[in-house]
Design an enzyme around this catalytic site. Structure first.
Site, PDB file in Angstrom:
ATOM      1  N   CYS A 117       0.845  -1.200   0.000  1.00  0.00           N
ATOM      2  CA  CYS A 117       0.000   0.000   0.000  1.00  0.00           C
ATOM      3  C   CYS A 117       0.873   1.241   0.000  1.00  0.00           C
ATOM      4  O   CYS A 117       0.449   2.315  -0.398  1.00  0.00           O
ATOM      5  CB  CYS A 117      -0.940   0.007   1.194  1.00  0.00           C
ATOM      6  N   CYS A 154       1.287  -4.798   5.492  1.00  0.00           N
ATOM      7  CA  CYS A 154       0.993  -5.444   4.211  1.00  0.00           C
ATOM      8  C   CYS A 154       1.987  -6.534   3.823  1.00  0.00           C
ATOM      9  O   CYS A 154       1.602  -7.602   3.386  1.00  0.00           O
ATOM     10  CB  CYS A 154       1.008  -4.430   3.077  1.00  0.00           C
ATOM     11  N   THR A 270       9.728  11.571  24.716  1.00  0.00           N
ATOM     12  CA  THR A 270       9.029  10.297  24.484  1.00  0.00           C
ATOM     13  C   THR A 270       8.173   9.895  25.680  1.00  0.00           C
ATOM     14  O   THR A 270       7.376   8.965  25.589  1.00  0.00           O
ATOM     15  CB  THR A 270      10.009   9.146  24.160  1.00  0.00           C
ATOM     16  N   ALA A 346      11.820  -0.434  22.691  1.00  0.00           N
ATOM     17  CA  ALA A 346      11.204   0.352  21.609  1.00  0.00           C
ATOM     18  C   ALA A 346      11.881   0.026  20.278  1.00  0.00           C
ATOM     19  O   ALA A 346      12.378  -1.077  20.062  1.00  0.00           O
ATOM     20  CB  ALA A 346      11.258   1.833  21.929  1.00  0.00           C
ATOM     21  N   SER A1084     -11.090 -11.638  -2.437  1.00  0.00           N
ATOM     22  CA  SER A1084     -10.001 -12.110  -3.310  1.00  0.00           C
ATOM     23  C   SER A1084     -10.348 -12.066  -4.783  1.00  0.00           C
ATOM     24  O   SER A1084      -9.710 -12.714  -5.591  1.00  0.00           O
ATOM     25  CB  SER A1084      -9.583 -13.553  -2.969  1.00  0.00           C
ATOM     26  N   GLY A1086     -10.785  -9.236  -6.785  1.00  0.00           N
ATOM     27  CA  GLY A1086     -10.497  -7.976  -7.473  1.00  0.00           C
ATOM     28  C   GLY A1086      -9.953  -8.195  -8.874  1.00  0.00           C
ATOM     29  O   GLY A1086     -10.459  -7.629  -9.856  1.00  0.00           O
ATOM     30  N   GLU A1264      -6.565 -13.368   0.136  1.00  0.00           N
ATOM     31  CA  GLU A1264      -6.887 -13.717   1.525  1.00  0.00           C
ATOM     32  C   GLU A1264      -6.332 -15.059   1.977  1.00  0.00           C
ATOM     33  O   GLU A1264      -6.149 -15.283   3.175  1.00  0.00           O
ATOM     34  CB  GLU A1264      -8.408 -13.794   1.680  1.00  0.00           C
TER      35      GLU A1264
HETATM   36  C1  LIG Z   1       6.848   4.178  21.422  1.00  0.00           C
HETATM   37  C2  LIG Z   1       7.592   4.069  22.725  1.00  0.00           C
HETATM   38  C3  LIG Z   1       8.063   2.832  23.104  1.00  0.00           C
HETATM   39  C4  LIG Z   1       8.747   2.700  24.302  1.00  0.00           C
HETATM   40  N1  LIG Z   1       9.171   1.464  24.662  1.00  0.00           N
HETATM   41  C5  LIG Z   1       9.822   1.302  25.832  1.00  0.00           C
HETATM   42  C6  LIG Z   1      10.256   0.028  26.257  1.00  0.00           C
HETATM   43  O1  LIG Z   1      10.057  -0.985  25.570  1.00  0.00           O
HETATM   44  N2  LIG Z   1      10.889  -0.073  27.434  1.00  0.00           N
HETATM   45  C7  LIG Z   1      11.124   1.019  28.221  1.00  0.00           C
HETATM   46  O2  LIG Z   1      11.721   0.868  29.260  1.00  0.00           O
HETATM   47  N3  LIG Z   1      10.728   2.225  27.849  1.00  0.00           N
HETATM   48  C8  LIG Z   1      10.072   2.396  26.687  1.00  0.00           C
HETATM   49  N4  LIG Z   1       9.629   3.632  26.329  1.00  0.00           N
HETATM   50  C9  LIG Z   1       9.783   4.745  27.298  1.00  0.00           C
HETATM   51  C10 LIG Z   1      11.050   5.523  27.060  1.00  0.00           C
HETATM   52  O3  LIG Z   1      12.152   4.772  27.412  1.00  0.00           O
HETATM   53  C11 LIG Z   1      10.982   6.777  27.918  1.00  0.00           C
HETATM   54  O4  LIG Z   1       9.875   7.497  27.481  1.00  0.00           O
HETATM   55  C12 LIG Z   1      12.204   7.621  27.735  1.00  0.00           C
HETATM   56  O5  LIG Z   1      13.322   6.978  28.210  1.00  0.00           O
HETATM   57  C13 LIG Z   1      12.051   8.993  28.382  1.00  0.00           C
HETATM   58  O6  LIG Z   1      13.140   9.807  27.986  1.00  0.00           O
HETATM   59  P1  LIG Z   1      12.944  11.214  27.295  1.00  0.00           P
HETATM   60  O7  LIG Z   1      14.263  11.810  27.121  1.00  0.00           O
HETATM   61  O8  LIG Z   1      12.163  11.087  26.081  1.00  0.00           O
HETATM   62  O9  LIG Z   1      12.108  11.978  28.394  1.00  0.00           O
HETATM   63  P2  LIG Z   1      11.216  13.252  28.254  1.00  0.00           P
HETATM   64  O10 LIG Z   1       9.868  12.880  27.786  1.00  0.00           O
HETATM   65  O11 LIG Z   1      11.899  14.315  27.528  1.00  0.00           O
HETATM   66  O12 LIG Z   1      11.134  13.659  29.798  1.00  0.00           O
HETATM   67  C14 LIG Z   1      10.542  12.789  30.736  1.00  0.00           C
HETATM   68  C15 LIG Z   1      10.539  13.403  32.133  1.00  0.00           C
HETATM   69  O13 LIG Z   1      11.861  13.419  32.625  1.00  0.00           O
HETATM   70  C16 LIG Z   1      12.216  14.711  33.106  1.00  0.00           C
HETATM   71  N5  LIG Z   1      13.618  14.900  32.789  1.00  0.00           N
HETATM   72  C17 LIG Z   1      14.213  14.626  31.607  1.00  0.00           C
HETATM   73  N6  LIG Z   1      15.536  14.840  31.709  1.00  0.00           N
HETATM   74  C18 LIG Z   1      15.753  15.279  32.974  1.00  0.00           C
HETATM   75  C19 LIG Z   1      16.931  15.688  33.666  1.00  0.00           C
HETATM   76  N7  LIG Z   1      18.103  15.665  33.116  1.00  0.00           N
HETATM   77  N8  LIG Z   1      16.760  16.102  34.930  1.00  0.00           N
HETATM   78  C20 LIG Z   1      15.559  16.139  35.543  1.00  0.00           C
HETATM   79  N9  LIG Z   1      14.429  15.757  34.923  1.00  0.00           N
HETATM   80  C21 LIG Z   1      14.532  15.334  33.654  1.00  0.00           C
HETATM   81  C22 LIG Z   1      11.292  15.655  32.389  1.00  0.00           C
HETATM   82  O14 LIG Z   1      11.060  16.778  33.168  1.00  0.00           O
HETATM   83  C23 LIG Z   1      10.052  14.834  32.179  1.00  0.00           C
HETATM   84  O15 LIG Z   1       9.212  14.960  33.298  1.00  0.00           O
HETATM   85  C24 LIG Z   1       8.966   3.823  25.131  1.00  0.00           C
HETATM   86  C25 LIG Z   1       8.502   5.077  24.731  1.00  0.00           C
HETATM   87  C26 LIG Z   1       7.821   5.205  23.543  1.00  0.00           C
HETATM   88  C27 LIG Z   1       7.315   6.542  23.116  1.00  0.00           C
HETATM   89  S1  FES Z   2       3.131  -1.511   2.503  1.00  0.00           S
HETATM   90 FE1  FES Z   2       1.228  -1.180   3.488  1.00  0.00          FE
HETATM   91  S2  FES Z   2       1.824  -0.883   5.518  1.00  0.00           S
HETATM   92 FE2  FES Z   2       3.669  -1.447   4.572  1.00  0.00          FE
END
Ligand SMILES: Cc1cc2nc3c(=O)[nH]c(=O)nc-3n(C[C@H](O)[C@H](O)[C@H](O)COP(=O)(O)OP(=O)(O)OC[C@H]3O[C@@H](n4cnc5c(N)ncnc54)[C@H](O)[C@@H]3O)c2cc1C
Ligand code: FES
Ligand code: FES
Length: 1333
Positions: A117, A154, A270, A346, A1084, A1086, A1264
């Protein structure tokens, strides 16, 4: 972005062009900015939460300290645009385009058939491209790792990985492993087997342009100057509601933190980003210390490593990797434990964005790193008061005295070396291997008195067992001084279960499983430490039993490989004729360059409004009032639309557009808000206040529906022989049930609709992704009470459908058209992922009840089977799905006395709908389940019982349709033979004897599948073909392109029929204007039906041209066309296919419902980890009867993609509903479709040749069929679990339900640990989630 005073200019580069944004809004993310401000629509929205990778772009920054440029893949949906000051962003448009130059990454993805797709393709390109910018000759492992954060629904990933493999230094692509030969090295490499003329070459890699890293765009020198500017100053960006402040010195940062103690530091965003988006957090101020040099450092000392809080998890990975290489093993146990979890945490994008500081401070309860850091005695270095705090249980459990003070900032984290008598481990289990939050994880460490196994210190931290990471400190304390032996383990298990209590109704569910994991992971740690001790002093410490060794390691992540075989094209076929060739998808290059336009990629239209929905929060209730006053008062809001605004019918064919008077499920649309931006519409939609009064009954499950006699239609039945009589004479009778849960379509492009009201005659034009434009037209016409002729629906393409875009877009289009009608403005309606999952529902959950009578030799004499499906709250296609189930319920087996009944249940869930396979993948599992149960009772293998009962000669189905199962037999036999099933089965048995905690299993499933519909008029199709005077040809037909390559095949058909090259033929879109009343693109068929219509049109045109060609046989096409025009011969025609004359007479239980059958077989081998429930798919062999494949690349793509989708359905995809019918699973975070790590390590697909005169060019519809073959994984798991249960002395007949999740596997492999956990009396609590099948 609105203009705000006192805001700095945001300067960054996108694709080499400088962007100066004077009104940067902190609430705007890069994805929005690219798509809606810069109109760079190649980067796609699919989930908005970092979980799918569709929005991947490359961000490059210059580091003035190291003078190096760093390129990182990031998910643009989580990158605040304000964080990009001084960065260079590269999007798919910047990598290459058709107008300039296509980049080798784009070219190879397209030519290797890595796009279907195309919605995920820009993200895939960006992930591989960024990898190549950092590693121009990557390893295989790096390729797989780079793709782990990108979902594709897909392709099944194999061709995507393959496109990346071509950049690796190692010769990698050939899958003829073990043969000692490489198909690519041979001169006549296409012919693997000359006799059968089988090919393996789906593309020609000689065509690939080389990768030349020197051709890549340079990093903008201006950004280097900006980064090195010694006079950098604090930046402030002022948005509509929020302020972004970026300090440039540490003291500035501290001052800001002191002034705004509540403001989050935005690092990777994140954690903060998803909280704002999904949990409605609001922060008026953001502080962004990104790039502050003091936060980015790695300090290696004699006793450990200190890592700056600003380092990303990817940088943490690199730093630890270096330490592991340089330091002796005993010092690196903590680092190795962290590295193991960093590999699967992640995807690459999040690991490059998320920072160590952010991870430690946000302390998610599922954290993979914090438990290990705590177990490894890490400390957090804080600034403000310059102090250190231990990263321990108190910190992780958020005890107020152990937390950061609001003005404090994490400067770095110190991770000490481990020591000789100190063991540290990280353990985890998730629904899928990579890019999934842990179901339970743990960090554990034990320190022994030197030279002994006496515990001096013990630490155990668990994640995902409560609202925070939890320390089992009491248990650990009690165990100090104990020896590391089985007694200790037994006490430890008991105590830890007492200490860490997961309440029975705990959020996240899976309570007993999580309890089991707590001690199973502890046992793994126990074994690891015992093994470690033995390695240190084998004399003193005994080793663990050999049979326990495999319990130590998690499954490795390998790069998948395989071979695809198909019939070669007849060497005498005209070289111009593309039929039978593996032609690349017509839009593949456009997919890979981001130039393929999806509905939401269309530029804004003057006065357009955005629509957001307010949905019901009640299962079944009267609507007492709707108060929209607060919503209407919000900025940008234009109108709130309800049922009262529908000028025509609000209920068509039982489908309600806007809820009226009552709601019948959670997620039903009650009203919509139209506003100038989506953000405004969404905010307002949350403010609409609806009051309800609950109504009984509230029916959620099939069981409840049966109790209330709640059905959509009468029972459908087919029967042959004399079932009751036959039961009297059989040796054995078994009765049982199988539950098959539902499935979410998870098309990558969510439902998207653009409605434009015209100024005249109440005309409306719609652009949308659907599989059924005429249905959309019908529903819109009914809702607006205007003739269908005024409604024009256009479908260029859709980003995946899988059945989810057959009926649902019509309801959503009616809803949007009502809004457009009321406001008089164009409406853009894009469902967010969460809303899409909630509102549009998916595959029907199914309950199968069976009674089977059989002889001791495995011959089944009688079967009485009942099926019930959970249809949800409106009829949709539930009745027709039930009919399919009943008609297909014999699968590949002849049972002389057979009765099958089915009925769709009406419940208060969102209405389930069509989904690839249309009931067959659920129902046929029940068939395989009872066959497997018969085998177990006869002491035979399931494959023997399948062989015994399989259709063997020309036969009649229960409903008296004659068919020849010869291709089924061939697929079955070839599958058994070529997969070396018997030898591998023996090898698996050997493996199982030697390994107690890991077991292997194999299964082969045969398949008899159908295409088309038992309703003749559904099978008709039309086409419109124009020849223009320059010779170019425009083809239109009624089928929709959703990735399945339909348009590509139609161009192949037109090319053959008109005898002109494909390049002459154009296929623009599907539209109700060019082809009226077209059937859905589904079932299936089409290619079958539209192909015949296109063929018919082309043949009509060729007949008209024949006299001219005869006059000038050596002439060129253009000359003939010109001549025809001059002779006033029409160069345009419609083509028509009346359709297969199928029917089904339910009263007589007799019919000819399907035009033909598709056969196949698949063999899968898995290994399961009995302690955790994880499984690894080692190998799959598929043999699919393709008859004559019009396009083997497309057909193999469909088979592989459907197989992987099926495998997901049967194993890891699990929808969670609350007992009140609230869907919990609304994002890729909590609904796991397969990623690149789930597909078979070895994947072999063969198209088996047969004849099918019924369909065009003797082809077969394969869209399918592959889905059900995914169940070979389910039954292989079943086989492995049976082996485990046999060894433990348990009964080998147990209920097989689908999906076989890690929870199912672990809890079925009953052992001392599952026996140990506390069980709750079900009558004493309400569980968090229930099964609805
Ligand atoms: C799609 C997705 C998948 C994920 N999968 C996993 C996983 O499988 N396993 C896992 O363990 N985690 C997972 N995570 C979580 C991820 O590890 C944490 O969100 C990440 O580590 C946070 O770090 P950041 O820099 O993005 O924090 P931010 O979002 O930037 O900040 C988070 C918090 O920390 C504070 N902060 C940041 N830095 C400091 C500092 N230096 N001093 C004081 N406070 C601070 C901020 O004020 C805020 O409150 C996932 C997240 C996403 C979005
Ligand atoms: S080609 Fe459709 S989601 Fe990857
Ligand atoms: S849309 Fe950004 S990761 Fe899914």
């Amino acid at each position: 972005m609105a203009s705000v005073p006192n805001s700095d200019e945001l300067i960054f580069f996108v694709n080499g062009r400088k962007v100066i944004e004077k009104n940067a809004d902190p609430e705007v993310n890069l994805l929005y900015y690219l798509r809606k401000v810069l109109y760079l629509t190649g980067t796609k929205y699919s989930c908005g939460g970092g979980g799918c990778g569709a929005c991947t772009v490359m961000v490059s920054r210059y580091n003035p300290k190291t003078k190096k440029i760093h390129h990182s893949p990031v998910t643009a949906c989580l990158v605040p645009v304000c964080s990009l000051y001084g960065a260079a962003v590269t999007t798919v448009e910047g990598v290459g385009s058709i107008g300039t130059r296509i980049h080798p990454v784009q070219e190879r993805l397209a030519k290797c058939h890595g796009t279907q797709c195309g919605f995920c393709s820009p993200g895939m390109v960006m992930s591989i491209y960024t990898l190549l910018r950092n590693h121009p000759q990557p390893t295989l492992e790096q390729i797989t790792k780079a793709l782990g954060g990108n979902l594709c629904r897909c392709t099944g990933y194999r061709p995507i990985v393959e496109s990346g493999k071509h950049f690796c230094a190692e010769s990698t692509v050939c899958g003829l492993k073990g043969s000692g030969k490489c198909c690519m090295d041979q001169e006549e490499r296409s012919f693997v087997n000359r006799q059968e003329q089988m090919c393996t070459k789906l593309y020609n890699e000689d065509e690939f342009q080389p990768l030349d890293p020197s051709q890549e765009p340079i990093f903008p020198p201006e950004l280097i100057r900006m980064a090195e500017d010694p006079n950098k100053r604090r930046l402030t960006f002022q948005g509509e509601r929020t302020t972004w402040i970026a300090p440039v010195t540490l003291s500035d940062l501290l001052e800001l933190k002191a002034n705004f103690p509540e403001a989050p530091l935005i690092m990777g965003n994140t954690a903060v980003g998803p909280s704002i988006k999904f949990r409605d957090e609001f922060h008026p101020i953001f502080i962004s210390p990104l790039g502050l040099p003091e936060l980015y450092f790695v300090d290696y000392t004699d006793d450990g490593v200190t890592i700056g809080a600003g380092c990303s998890l990817a940088q943490l990975n690199d730093a630890l990797h270096l330490t592991v290489l340089e330091q002796p093993r005993e010092k690196t146990k903590t680092y190795r434990a962290l590295l193991k979890h960093l590999r699967t945490l992640a995807g690459a994008q999040i690991r490059n964005m998320a920072t160590l500081g952010g991870h430690v401070v946000s302390r998610p309860n599922f954290s993979d790193l914090n438990p290990i850091l705590a177990a490894g005695n890490a400390t957090i270095n804080l600034i403000s008061k310059d102090r250190q705090i231990p990263l321990n249980g108190h910190f992780l459990e958020r005890s107020p005295e152990a937390c950061l003070k609001s003005e404090e900032i994490v400067l770095s984290v110190y991770i000490p070396h481990s020591t000789q008598w100190h063991f540290v481990s990280g353990l985890r289990l998730a629904q899928r291997q990579e890019n999934a939050f842990a179901i339970v994880n743990a960090g554990m460490s034990v320190k022994f008195e030197d030279g002994t196994d006496t515990i001096k210190d013990l630490k155990m931290f668990y994640g995902s067992v409560g609202p925070t990471v939890v320390s089992a400190s009491q248990t650990c304390k009690q165990l100090i001084g104990r020896l590391w032996d089985d007694h200790m383990l037994s006490d430890a298990c008991r105590w830890v279960l007492e200490e860490i209590h997961i309440p029975p109704a705990a959020e996240g569910g899976m309570v007993e499983y999580r309890r089991t994991l707590i001690i199973s992971l502890l046992f793994k740690f126990y074994l690891k430490v015992r093994r470690g001790l033995n390695k240190m002093d084998p004399q003193k410490f005994s080793d663990i039993p050999e049979r326990f060794m495999s319990a130590l390691e998690d499954f490795p992540i390998k790069t998948p490989q395989g071979i695809q075989m198909f019939q070669c094209v007849d060497p005498y076929q005209s070289p111009q004729d593309p039929v039978g060739h593996p032609v690349m998808h017509q839009s593949a290059i456009k997919h890979a360059t981001g130039e393929a336009v999806f509905s939401d990629d269309m530029p804004p239209i003057a006065q357009e409004l955005f629509l957001a929905v307010t949905t019901s929060t009640r299962t079944h209730a009267k609507i007492i009032s709707i108060d929209a006053s607060e919503a209407l008062a919000l900025p940008g809001v234009v109108d709130v639309i309800t049922a009262e605004d529908v000028p025509g019918d609000n209920n068509h064919r039982g489908e309600v557009f806007y809820a009226q008077n009552e709601v019948i499920c959670v997620g039903q649309i009650v009203c919509t808000v139209a506003a100038d931006t989506y953000a405004h519409a969404r905010e307002a939609a949350k403010k609409v206040k609806i009051t309800y009064e609950d109504v009984e009954p509230r029916i959620i499950t099939i069981e409840q529906a049966l109790k209330h006699n709640s059905f959509f239609s009468i029972e459908k039945k087919v029967e042959q022989g004399n079932v009751e009589e036959a039961f009297k004479y059989v040796d054995q009778i078994i009765e049982g049930e199988a539950h098959v849960e539902g499935q979410e379509h998870f098309y990558m492009e969510t439902q998207t609709i653009l409605v434009i009201p015209k100024q005249e005659d109440r005309e409306m034009v719609l652009y949308l992704g659907t599989q059924f434009p005429s249905h959309v037209q019908e529903f819109v016409a009914v809702a607006l009470n205007i003739p269908r002729s005024r409604i024009a629906c256009h479908v260029k393409r859709t980003g995946g459908g899988f059945g989810g875009k057959v009926t649902k877009p019509a309801v959503l289009a009616a809803i949007s058209a009502v809004a457009a009608n009321k406001t008089g403005c164009p409406i853009r309606f894009i469902l967010e992922r969460g809303d899409d999952m909630l509102i549009t529902a998916g595959r029907h959950p199914l309950l199968g009840k069976y009674k089977i009578g059989f002889m001791n030799n495995g011959v089944i004499k009688a079967a009485d089977v009942e099926y019930y499906i959970n249809g949800g709250c409106t009829p949709d296609e539930s009745e027709s799905v039930t009919e399919f189930i009943v008609l297909k319920s014999d699968n590949a087996y002849y049972i002389p006395n057979f009765r099958c009944r089915g009925r769709p249940c009406k419940t208060n869930l969102p209405s389930n709908t069509a989904f690839r396979g249309y009931g067959f993948p659920q129902a046929a599992v029940v068939v395989e389940a009872y066959i497997t149960a018969v085998a177990s009772h006869c002491n035979l293998s399931p494959e023997e019982v399948k062989e015994i009962n399989m259709y063997k000669t020309i036969n009649e189905t229960t409903y008296k349709q004659t068919f020849n199962p010869e291709p089924l037999r061939r697929c079955w036999k070839e599958c058994l033979e070529k997969s070396s099933f018997s030898a591998r089965k023996l090898a698996a048995e050997e493996f199982n004897k030697k390994n107690y905690w890991k077991k292997r299993g194999l299964a082969v499933v045969p398949m008899k599948f159908t295409v088309g519909f038992p309703v003749a008029y559904y099978n008709q199709a039309a086409a419109l073909v124009h020849i223009y005077l320059d010779g170019s040809v425009l083809v239109a037909h009624g089928g929709c392109e959703m990735g399945q390559g339909l348009h590509t095949k139609m161009m192949q058909v037109a090319s053959r029929e008109l005898n002109i090259p494909r390049s002459y033929i154009h296929l623009s879109e599907t539209s109700t204007v060019t082809v009226p009343n077209a059937s859905f693109t589904a079932a299936s068929m089409g290619t079958d039906i539209n192909g015949k219509a296109v063929q018919n049109a082309c043949q009509i045109l060729m007949a008209r041209l024949q006299p001219i060609i005869r006059k000038n046989p050596k002439g060129r096409w253009e000359e003939w066309v010109a001549e025809a025009f001059e002779e006033s011969i029409s160069l345009s025609t419609t083509g028509y296919f009346k359709g297969y004359q199928t029917y089904m007479d339910w009263e007589k239980e007799k019919g000819d419902p399907y035009p033909y059958y598709v056969y196949g077989a698949s063999c899968s081998e898995v290994e399961v980890d009995c302690l955790t429930g994880a499984h690894k798919l080692l190998r799959t062999d598929i043999f699919m009867d393709a008859a004559f494949s019009i396009n083997p690349a497309v057909d193999i793509g469909q088979i592989e993609g459907a197989f992987v989708q099926g495998m997901g359905f049967y194993t890891i995809e699990e929808l969670k509903y609350s007992p009140e019918g609230v869907l919990h699973s609304r994002s890729p975070d909590d609904y796991k479709i397969p990623t690149v790590t789930e597909i078979p390590e070895e994947f072999y697909v063969t198209l088996v040749h047969s004849r099918n005169p019924t369909a065009i060019y003797s082809s077969k519809g394969l869209g399918e069929a592959g889905m059900f073959l995914g169940s070979s994984v389910l039954f292989a798991i079943f086989d492995a679990v049976t082996a485990a249960r046999k060894e433990r002395g348990l009964t080998t007949t147990f209920t097989l339900n689908s999906p076989a999740t890690p929870e199912f596997i672990r809890m079925t492999c009953v052992d001392q640990f599952t026996d140990m956990i506390p069980r709750d009396d079900p009558s004493t609590f309400t569980p968090w989630s229930i099964h609805v099948s």
